[in-house]
Scaffold this active site. Structure first.
Site, PDB file in Angstrom:
ATOM      1  N   LYS A 148      53.416  69.867 110.480  1.00 22.92           N
ATOM      2  CA  LYS A 148      54.012  70.214 111.855  1.00 22.92           C
ATOM      3  C   LYS A 148      55.196  70.129 112.211  1.00 22.92           C
ATOM      4  O   LYS A 148      56.045  70.889 113.065  1.00 22.92           O
ATOM      5  CB  LYS A 148      52.992  68.691 112.673  1.00 22.92           C
ATOM      6  CG  LYS A 148      51.646  69.507 112.984  1.00 22.92           C
ATOM      7  CD  LYS A 148      51.378  68.399 113.237  1.00 22.92           C
ATOM      8  CE  LYS A 148      51.138  67.373 113.607  1.00 22.92           C
ATOM      9  NZ  LYS A 148      50.469  66.817 112.512  1.00 22.92           N
ATOM     10  N   ARG A 158      47.682  63.894 121.294  1.00 24.31           N
ATOM     11  CA  ARG A 158      47.008  63.738 120.226  1.00 24.31           C
ATOM     12  C   ARG A 158      44.940  62.861 120.441  1.00 24.31           C
ATOM     13  O   ARG A 158      44.242  62.516 119.740  1.00 24.31           O
ATOM     14  CB  ARG A 158      47.152  62.470 118.672  1.00 24.31           C
ATOM     15  CG  ARG A 158      48.326  62.588 117.275  1.00 24.31           C
ATOM     16  CD  ARG A 158      48.529  61.475 117.645  1.00 24.31           C
ATOM     17  NE  ARG A 158      48.659  61.577 115.515  1.00 24.31           N
ATOM     18  CZ  ARG A 158      49.669  61.978 115.085  1.00 24.31           C
ATOM     19  NH1 ARG A 158      50.672  62.018 116.083  1.00 24.31           N
ATOM     20  NH2 ARG A 158      49.787  61.566 113.813  1.00 24.31           N
ATOM     21  N   ARG A 168      54.350  62.336  99.337  1.00 22.94           N
ATOM     22  CA  ARG A 168      55.935  62.985 100.470  1.00 22.94           C
ATOM     23  C   ARG A 168      56.545  61.684 100.026  1.00 22.94           C
ATOM     24  O   ARG A 168      56.851  59.938  99.868  1.00 22.94           O
ATOM     25  CB  ARG A 168      55.794  62.100 101.670  1.00 22.94           C
ATOM     26  CG  ARG A 168      56.173  63.009 103.090  1.00 22.94           C
ATOM     27  CD  ARG A 168      55.862  63.030 103.997  1.00 22.94           C
ATOM     28  NE  ARG A 168      55.312  62.620 104.916  1.00 22.94           N
ATOM     29  CZ  ARG A 168      53.988  62.377 105.765  1.00 22.94           C
ATOM     30  NH1 ARG A 168      54.473  64.219 106.615  1.00 22.94           N
ATOM     31  NH2 ARG A 168      53.846  61.743 106.837  1.00 22.94           N
ATOM     32  N   ARG A 212      56.578  56.514 103.343  1.00 23.36           N
ATOM     33  CA  ARG A 212      56.602  55.332 104.711  1.00 23.36           C
ATOM     34  C   ARG A 212      55.496  54.683 103.879  1.00 23.36           C
ATOM     35  O   ARG A 212      54.664  55.211 103.895  1.00 23.36           O
ATOM     36  CB  ARG A 212      56.523  57.079 105.677  1.00 23.36           C
ATOM     37  CG  ARG A 212      57.292  57.608 106.636  1.00 23.36           C
ATOM     38  CD  ARG A 212      57.108  58.345 107.321  1.00 23.36           C
ATOM     39  NE  ARG A 212      55.729  58.497 107.695  1.00 23.36           N
ATOM     40  CZ  ARG A 212      55.236  59.192 109.199  1.00 23.36           C
ATOM     41  NH1 ARG A 212      56.037  60.466 108.720  1.00 23.36           N
ATOM     42  NH2 ARG A 212      54.233  59.349 109.278  1.00 23.36           N
ATOM     43  N   ARG A 254      43.979  57.837 108.401  1.00 21.81           N
ATOM     44  CA  ARG A 254      44.363  58.236 109.475  1.00 21.81           C
ATOM     45  C   ARG A 254      43.730  59.848 109.840  1.00 21.81           C
ATOM     46  O   ARG A 254      44.069  60.585 110.130  1.00 21.81           O
ATOM     47  CB  ARG A 254      45.294  58.762 109.293  1.00 21.81           C
ATOM     48  CG  ARG A 254      47.421  57.696 109.721  1.00 21.81           C
ATOM     49  CD  ARG A 254      47.938  57.946 108.560  1.00 21.81           C
ATOM     50  NE  ARG A 254      48.945  59.271 108.443  1.00 21.81           N
ATOM     51  CZ  ARG A 254      50.396  59.413 107.959  1.00 21.81           C
ATOM     52  NH1 ARG A 254      50.239  59.069 106.688  1.00 21.81           N
ATOM     53  NH2 ARG A 254      50.894  61.034 108.236  1.00 21.81           N
TER      54      ARG A 254
HETATM   55  P1  ADP Z   1      52.113  63.043 110.845  1.00 17.96           P
HETATM   56  O1  ADP Z   1      51.346  63.695 111.648  1.00 17.96           O
HETATM   57  O2  ADP Z   1      51.858  62.283 109.734  1.00 17.96           O
HETATM   58  O3  ADP Z   1      50.466  61.924 111.050  1.00 17.96           O
HETATM   59  P2  ADP Z   1      53.404  60.888 113.127  1.00 17.96           P
HETATM   60  O4  ADP Z   1      54.707  60.764 112.461  1.00 17.96           O
HETATM   61  O5  ADP Z   1      52.791  62.541 113.933  1.00 17.96           O
HETATM   62  O6  ADP Z   1      52.669  60.829 111.582  1.00 17.96           O
HETATM   63  O7  ADP Z   1      52.541  59.810 113.570  1.00 17.96           O
HETATM   64  C1  ADP Z   1      52.453  58.727 112.734  1.00 17.96           C
HETATM   65  C2  ADP Z   1      51.987  57.722 113.323  1.00 17.96           C
HETATM   66  O8  ADP Z   1      52.474  57.372 114.932  1.00 17.96           O
HETATM   67  C3  ADP Z   1      50.379  57.439 113.956  1.00 17.96           C
HETATM   68  O9  ADP Z   1      49.382  57.817 112.534  1.00 17.96           O
HETATM   69  C4  ADP Z   1      50.002  56.904 115.218  1.00 17.96           C
HETATM   70  O10 ADP Z   1      49.874  56.162 115.138  1.00 17.96           O
HETATM   71  C5  ADP Z   1      51.634  57.138 115.928  1.00 17.96           C
HETATM   72  N1  ADP Z   1      51.060  58.183 116.918  1.00 17.96           N
HETATM   73  C6  ADP Z   1      52.218  59.309 116.778  1.00 17.96           C
HETATM   74  N2  ADP Z   1      52.078  59.886 117.086  1.00 17.96           N
HETATM   75  C7  ADP Z   1      51.358  60.142 118.908  1.00 17.96           C
HETATM   76  C8  ADP Z   1      49.764  59.686 119.440  1.00 17.96           C
HETATM   77  N3  ADP Z   1      50.315  61.252 120.849  1.00 17.96           N
HETATM   78  N4  ADP Z   1      49.077  59.038 120.092  1.00 17.96           N
HETATM   79  C9  ADP Z   1      49.172  57.975 119.514  1.00 17.96           C
HETATM   80  N5  ADP Z   1      49.378  58.236 118.803  1.00 17.96           N
HETATM   81  C10 ADP Z   1      50.515  58.027 117.880  1.00 17.96           C
END
Ligand code: ADP
Ligand code: ZN
Length: 206
Positions: free
Chosen positions: A14, A89, A123, A153, A164
């Protein structure tokens, strides 16, 4: 330009595709993950709160991220379209978004789970924003873009990856049905290279 929501499991690509869309159509790439990580780096109160959830692979509470996104969408550069990456999400986030925005299209990046696990565990990221995979680094541990040392990360560690993916299945996957019901869902089978997948997305957006 359109208001776009990107859906897909963690590691589906994404972020990569969102960045390409943003560049191609000159719209902001709004990533809640990036905003939260920036706050962690800067040591803000929000960052400290977010870190306690992110490091466990859990979601940051809805009201927190909803506030962040509502503020961001009110910025002038978001008036002519945007790509939302990592938000919504949860169904509650999607409903809150519908109150402040009109989403035109939800692009769901579809990738096999075993591929996802491989991608996340391999990654490597850089402070400059670059993301790459160990398989393309030929043993090097520095950023191909800026030369700084790459790192993993915290939430890409194996136990966290598992958490996750579970959170994704339970809380985020239902959004596919949510946007399908609205008639704005497009599935993209991300089976090709980054460039090939992006071509598919461009076709959908044109
Ligand atoms: P990925 O899509 O690879 O999991 P992101 O960078 O989008 O990585 O998100 C990393 C973390 O940030 C998530 O696992 C969550 O803990 C938090 N996070 C990001 N966006 C949201 C959201 N919309 N609602 C709740 N937590 C979020
Ligand atoms: Zn770099």
């Amino acid at each position: 330009m359109k208001n776009i929501v990107m859906l897909g499991a963690p590691g589906a690509g994404k972020g990569t595709q969102s960045a390409l869309i943003a560049k191609e159509y000159s719209v902001p790439h709004i990533s809640t993950g990036d905003i939260l990580r920036m706050n962690i780096k800067q040591g803000t109160e929000l960052g400290a709160l977010a870190k306690s959830y992110i490091d466990k692979g859990a979601l940051v509470p809805d009201e927190v991220v909803i506030g962040i996104v509502a503020d961001r969408l009110a910025q002038p550069d978001a008036l002519n379209g945007y790509v939302l990456d990592g938000f919504p999400r949860t169904i509650a986030q999607a409903e809150a978004l519908d109150k402040v925005a009109k989403i035109d299209i939800a692009i769901n990046i579809v990738v096999d789970t075993d591929i996802i696990v491989k991608r996340l565990s391999g990654r490597r990221v850089c402070v400059c924003g670059e993301t790459c995979h160990v398989s393309s680094l030929n043993g090097s541990d520095v950023c191909p873009r800026c030369g700084k040392k790459l790192f993993i990360r915290d939430d890409d560690k194996p136990e966290t990856v598992k958490a996750r993916l579970e959170v994704y299945e339970k809380q985020t996957a239902p959004l596919i049905g949510y946007y399908e019901n609205k008639g704005i869902l497009v599935n993209i089978d991300a089976v090709g290279t980054i460039g090939e997948d992006f071509e598919k997305i461009k076709k959908v957006l044109e």
